[in-house]
Design a protein around this motif. Structure first.
Motif, PDB file in Angstrom:
ATOM      1  N   UNK A  68       0.852  -1.190   0.000  1.00  0.00           N
ATOM      2  CA  UNK A  68       0.000   0.000   0.000  1.00  0.00           C
ATOM      3  C   UNK A  68       0.888   1.240   0.000  1.00  0.00           C
ATOM      4  N   UNK A  69       0.415   2.375  -0.550  1.00  0.00           N
ATOM      5  CA  UNK A  69       1.215   3.607  -0.541  1.00  0.00           C
ATOM      6  C   UNK A  69       1.368   4.157   0.875  1.00  0.00           C
ATOM      7  N   UNK A  70       2.486   4.852   1.080  1.00  0.00           N
ATOM      8  CA  UNK A  70       2.768   5.382   2.426  1.00  0.00           C
ATOM      9  C   UNK A  70       2.017   6.691   2.702  1.00  0.00           C
ATOM     10  N   UNK A  71       1.286   7.197   1.715  1.00  0.00           N
ATOM     11  CA  UNK A  71       0.623   8.501   1.876  1.00  0.00           C
ATOM     12  C   UNK A  71      -0.882   8.365   2.045  1.00  0.00           C
ATOM     13  N   UNK A  72      -1.357   7.183   2.443  1.00  0.00           N
ATOM     14  CA  UNK A  72      -2.805   6.990   2.552  1.00  0.00           C
ATOM     15  C   UNK A  72      -3.344   7.740   3.767  1.00  0.00           C
ATOM     16  N   UNK A  73      -4.614   8.064   3.698  1.00  0.00           N
ATOM     17  CA  UNK A  73      -5.297   8.712   4.838  1.00  0.00           C
ATOM     18  C   UNK A  73      -5.732   7.633   5.824  1.00  0.00           C
ATOM     19  N   UNK A  74      -6.066   8.042   7.045  1.00  0.00           N
ATOM     20  CA  UNK A  74      -6.554   7.035   8.007  1.00  0.00           C
ATOM     21  C   UNK A  74      -7.761   6.261   7.509  1.00  0.00           C
ATOM     22  N   UNK A 100      -8.486   5.579   4.394  1.00  0.00           N
ATOM     23  CA  UNK A 100      -8.017   4.623   3.378  1.00  0.00           C
ATOM     24  C   UNK A 100      -7.270   3.470   4.035  1.00  0.00           C
ATOM     25  N   UNK A 101      -6.471   3.784   5.042  1.00  0.00           N
ATOM     26  CA  UNK A 101      -5.735   2.730   5.742  1.00  0.00           C
ATOM     27  C   UNK A 101      -6.699   1.737   6.388  1.00  0.00           C
ATOM     28  N   UNK A 119      -8.983  -3.807   6.875  1.00  0.00           N
ATOM     29  CA  UNK A 119     -10.126  -4.704   6.984  1.00  0.00           C
ATOM     30  C   UNK A 119     -10.429  -5.446   5.678  1.00  0.00           C
ATOM     31  N   UNK A 120      -9.512  -5.397   4.757  1.00  0.00           N
ATOM     32  CA  UNK A 120      -9.647  -6.213   3.539  1.00  0.00           C
ATOM     33  C   UNK A 120      -9.332  -7.654   3.923  1.00  0.00           C
ATOM     34  N   UNK A 121     -10.333  -8.546   3.794  1.00  0.00           N
ATOM     35  CA  UNK A 121     -10.139  -9.935   4.266  1.00  0.00           C
ATOM     36  C   UNK A 121      -9.024 -10.644   3.514  1.00  0.00           C
ATOM     37  N   UNK A 122      -8.736 -10.172   2.253  1.00  0.00           N
ATOM     38  CA  UNK A 122      -7.681 -10.832   1.488  1.00  0.00           C
ATOM     39  C   UNK A 122      -6.288 -10.540   2.006  1.00  0.00           C
ATOM     40  N   UNK A 123      -6.154  -9.597   2.965  1.00  0.00           N
ATOM     41  CA  UNK A 123      -4.828  -9.228   3.459  1.00  0.00           C
ATOM     42  C   UNK A 123      -4.505  -9.850   4.822  1.00  0.00           C
ATOM     43  N   UNK A 124      -5.489 -10.409   5.490  1.00  0.00           N
ATOM     44  CA  UNK A 124      -5.262 -10.998   6.805  1.00  0.00           C
ATOM     45  C   UNK A 124      -5.357 -12.519   6.707  1.00  0.00           C
ATOM     46  N   UNK A 125      -4.391 -13.223   7.264  1.00  0.00           N
ATOM     47  CA  UNK A 125      -4.419 -14.685   7.207  1.00  0.00           C
ATOM     48  C   UNK A 125      -3.708 -15.234   8.448  1.00  0.00           C
ATOM     49  N   UNK A 126      -4.132 -16.441   8.819  1.00  0.00           N
ATOM     50  CA  UNK A 126      -3.576 -17.099  10.013  1.00  0.00           C
ATOM     51  C   UNK A 126      -2.180 -17.605   9.727  1.00  0.00           C
TER      52      UNK A 126
END
Length: 408
Positions: A88-94, A96-97, A102-109
């Protein structure tokens, strides 16, 4: 959270068994959370408590959980989730962050004791599935073998049947071949007789045609006006001598005669950066009168359009004398009319084999030809050091331009 086990059947294909432990949700409220709390040799980014269970949260941006840390987590029976935010870009807003987190595709056990227990429970099911697949494979193999045996027996019966048919067909083929050879021999003999008859007829026709042509040639030869040919030869010789004398004393006109020469030669001289006519082109030669134009005109065309070109000077290419003659013809230079008539008269005398020792005919044979005029002109260029000549027959003479010192 999903437990999954994979094995191989007897053919090496994958067999998989899986069980969903927790379907997951978009957001899950937690009881409490601690930031970067030390757990001995492990310091996760976040620890949350959910239903009395602590879950370690690792936020991966540049550093991800390595094998060593994974072994420590498994040895201590901890639960750990990794959230991948490395791209993700380092300039995102809170706001956007928050959508990225909370994108389910980014969290995994990464590790969970329930996964190990579920995988252990799946092991018997996986083995049963592998056994079922192996049994199916074995059954299919036995069916194939049985089908193969039946096919082999069928093919054996068919082969015996076709063997009998082939033997009968072979016998018929032998009889047909014998008959065919006999017919072919008869046809060959008949064709040979026809060819021989056709050849004899063709020879008779050719002999008759040759005799007819000979009679026609003799008749035409008998009708030749030899005295008239002698007179014409002397007249043409006198006309050529007059042209030669006229050009020997005539002044050189400044303008070119042919439109193509007027258009191309000045442009070629400008391209080669030549402001005045080279001295070798102004030198008079014996055949200047041949093309019935200014002595310099056809020389300028040959020189700047075929001999002294940028391509030949740069690559030092050999130029054939035949190419120079072809260039002159393409520009429209033709021998004077008396020369053309003299050549036609010579060809007539040679074809009918008459006046071979007549002085007038012999004198016409000594008149110039375009190739001789071009060769003499190139010899003049070579004497001035402007080209190199490669020795050989006149029709195969080749030359290579020399780059003048001021152009080097």
């Amino acid at each position: 959270m999903q437990a999954s086990l994979e094995g191989k059947d007897s053919l090496g294909y994958s067999v998989r068994e899986s069980k969903v432990i927790f379907k997951g949700c978009d957001r899950q409220p937690v009881d409490r959370a601690k930031l970067e709390h030390h757990l001995g040799d492990i310091r996760p980014d976040l620890i949350v408590t959910l239903a009395g269970n602590e879950i370690l949260i690792e936020v991966a941006v540049t550093h991800y959980i390595d094998d060593e840390k994974l072994r420590r987590l498994e040895a201590r029976g901890l639960r750990c989730i990794e959230i991948d935010l490395g791209d993700i870009p380092r300039t995102v807003t809170p706001a956007e962050l928050e959508s990225y987190v909370y994108d389910r595709g980014r969290a995994y056990w990464i590790v969970n004791p329930k996964l190990a227990a579920a995988e252990a429970a799946l092991q018997p099911r996986l083995q049963q599935a592998i056994d079922r697949e192996n049994a199916r494979i074995e059954k299919a193999r036995q069916e194939r073998e049985e089908e193969g045996r039946r096919l082999r027996e069928h093919y054996a019966r068919m082969e015996a049947h076709y063997q009998k048919l082939e033997e009968a067909a072979e016998k018929r083929r032998q009889e047909d071949e014998k008959k065919r050879r006999q017919e072919e021999e008869e046809r060959r003999q008949r064709t040979q007789r026809e060819l021989q008859q056709a050849a004899e007829a063709r020879q008779r026709r050719e002999a008759e045609e040759k005799q007819r042509q000979q009679l026609a040639w003799e008749e035409e030869r008998s009708q030749l006006d030899l005295d008239g040919m002698r007179g014409k030869a002397q007249h043409l010789l006198n006309a050529c001598q007059d042209l030669e004398a006229q050009w020997r004393h005539a002044s050189v006109p400044e303008r070119l005669a042919l439109p193509m020469a007027r258009r191309h030669v000045p442009r070629a001289m400008a391209k080669m950066e030549v402001t005045e006519t080279p001295r070798a082109l102004a030198t008079s030669i014996a055949y200047d009168w041949m093309f019935n134009v200014s002595p310099q005109e056809w020389k300028l065309v040959a020189f700047f359009e075929e001999v002294y070109t940028h391509s030949h000077l740069r690559k030092q290419e050999w130029v054939s004398i035949l190419d120079v003659e072809r260039c002159i013809k393409e520009f429209g230079y033709r021998p004077a009319r008396p020369l053309l008539a003299a050549e036609e008269l010579l060809n007539t005398a040679q074809y009918y084999r008459v006046l071979s020792d007549d002085p007038g005919i012999l004198a016409l044979a000594q008149l110039p030809r375009p190739l001789g005029a071009v060769a003499e002109f190139l010899g003049e260029l070579a004497s001035h050091g402007m080209i190199q000549l490669r020795p050989g027959p006149i029709d195969q003479l080749a030359l290579i331009p020399e780059l003048p010192h001021r152009w080097r």
